[in-house]
Design a protein around this motif. Structure first.
Motif, mmCIF file in Angstrom:
data_model
loop_
_atom_site.group_PDB
_atom_site.id
_atom_site.type_symbol
_atom_site.label_atom_id
_atom_site.label_comp_id
_atom_site.label_asym_id
_atom_site.label_seq_id
_atom_site.Cartn_x
_atom_site.Cartn_y
_atom_site.Cartn_z
ATOM 1 N N GLY A 11 0.792 -1.218 0.000
ATOM 2 C CA GLY A 11 0.000 0.000 0.000
ATOM 3 C C GLY A 11 0.827 1.273 0.000
ATOM 4 O O GLY A 11 0.295 2.369 -0.184
ATOM 5 N N PHE A 12 2.145 1.159 0.197
ATOM 6 C CA PHE A 12 2.995 2.351 0.271
ATOM 7 C C PHE A 12 3.027 3.103 -1.056
ATOM 8 O O PHE A 12 2.910 4.327 -1.089
ATOM 9 C CB PHE A 12 4.413 1.944 0.691
ATOM 10 N N THR A 13 3.161 2.386 -2.157
ATOM 11 C CA THR A 13 3.199 3.021 -3.479
ATOM 12 C C THR A 13 1.908 3.758 -3.764
ATOM 13 O O THR A 13 1.928 4.882 -4.277
ATOM 14 C CB THR A 13 3.452 1.950 -4.571
ATOM 15 N N GLU A 14 0.786 3.170 -3.399
ATOM 16 C CA GLU A 14 -0.506 3.821 -3.616
ATOM 17 C C GLU A 14 -0.626 5.095 -2.790
ATOM 18 O O GLU A 14 -1.153 6.097 -3.252
ATOM 19 C CB GLU A 14 -1.660 2.860 -3.285
ATOM 20 N N GLN A 15 -0.121 5.056 -1.552
ATOM 21 C CA GLN A 15 -0.162 6.240 -0.693
ATOM 22 C C GLN A 15 0.699 7.367 -1.278
ATOM 23 O O GLN A 15 0.324 8.534 -1.213
ATOM 24 C CB GLN A 15 0.304 5.907 0.728
ATOM 25 N N LEU A 16 1.856 7.021 -1.816
ATOM 26 C CA LEU A 16 2.714 8.027 -2.443
ATOM 27 C C LEU A 16 2.019 8.676 -3.636
ATOM 28 O O LEU A 16 2.059 9.893 -3.807
ATOM 29 C CB LEU A 16 4.039 7.406 -2.895
ATOM 30 N N LYS A 17 1.368 7.868 -4.450
ATOM 31 C CA LYS A 17 0.648 8.414 -5.607
ATOM 32 C C LYS A 17 -0.497 9.310 -5.159
ATOM 33 O O LYS A 17 -0.753 10.348 -5.756
ATOM 34 C CB LYS A 17 0.115 7.268 -6.478
ATOM 35 N N LYS A 18 -1.171 8.919 -4.096
ATOM 36 C CA LYS A 18 -2.280 9.705 -3.566
ATOM 37 C C LYS A 18 -1.788 11.073 -3.089
ATOM 38 O O LYS A 18 -2.413 12.090 -3.336
ATOM 39 C CB LYS A 18 -2.954 8.952 -2.417
ATOM 40 N N GLN A 19 -0.636 11.105 -2.400
ATOM 41 C CA GLN A 19 -0.055 12.371 -1.921
ATOM 42 C C GLN A 19 0.305 13.275 -3.094
ATOM 43 O O GLN A 19 0.110 14.476 -3.042
ATOM 44 C CB GLN A 19 1.181 12.117 -1.068
ATOM 45 N N GLU A 20 0.855 12.700 -4.153
ATOM 46 C CA GLU A 20 1.239 13.483 -5.321
ATOM 47 C C GLU A 20 0.020 14.099 -5.987
ATOM 48 O O GLU A 20 0.076 15.223 -6.482
ATOM 49 C CB GLU A 20 1.993 12.608 -6.317
#
Length: 108
Positions: free
Chosen positions: A17-26
């Motif tokens: 889920g870390f990659t998805e969270q990074l994309k969400k922040q961007e």
């Protein structure tokens, strides 16, 4: 048996889920805009009227995006220029707008 053997060669994702969270922040990145003259004048008029327990609706900049919060003012630290509301500390420099409310119904 063959299915289990193939499974051992699958890539390991220890941060699920870390990659998805990074994309969400961007996606939610907003640049902090300077106050307009009208916004600054409004804040200069409202801030001295604030007292502990005042019901306010505030718009402020935090973690690369604008947020809104409504609640009862817990305190104002004029030395460090910090406003305390709903367990959060908001720096005066990040406040975009404040609305004083007489009750929760007219607070937006």
């Amino acid at each position: 048996m063959k299915n289990n053997r193939a499974r051992q060669f699958l890539p390991f994702n220890g941060l699920r889920g870390f990659t998805e969270q990074l994309k969400k922040q961007e996606e939610h990145f907003e640049e902090e805009l300077p106050l307009t003259d009208d916004e600054a004048e409004s804040l200069n008029h409202i801030v001295p009227r604030l007292t502990r327990g005042s019901l306010i609706h505030i718009r402020y900049y935090h973690l690369n995006q604008y947020k809104t919060l409504q609640g009862y003012l817990q305190g104002i630290d004029t030395v460090h220029q910090i406003l305390h509301l709903c367990g959060q500390s908001i720096s005066f420099s990040h406040i975009k707008s404040i609305q004083l409310c007489s009750n929760k119904e007219n607070c937006q």
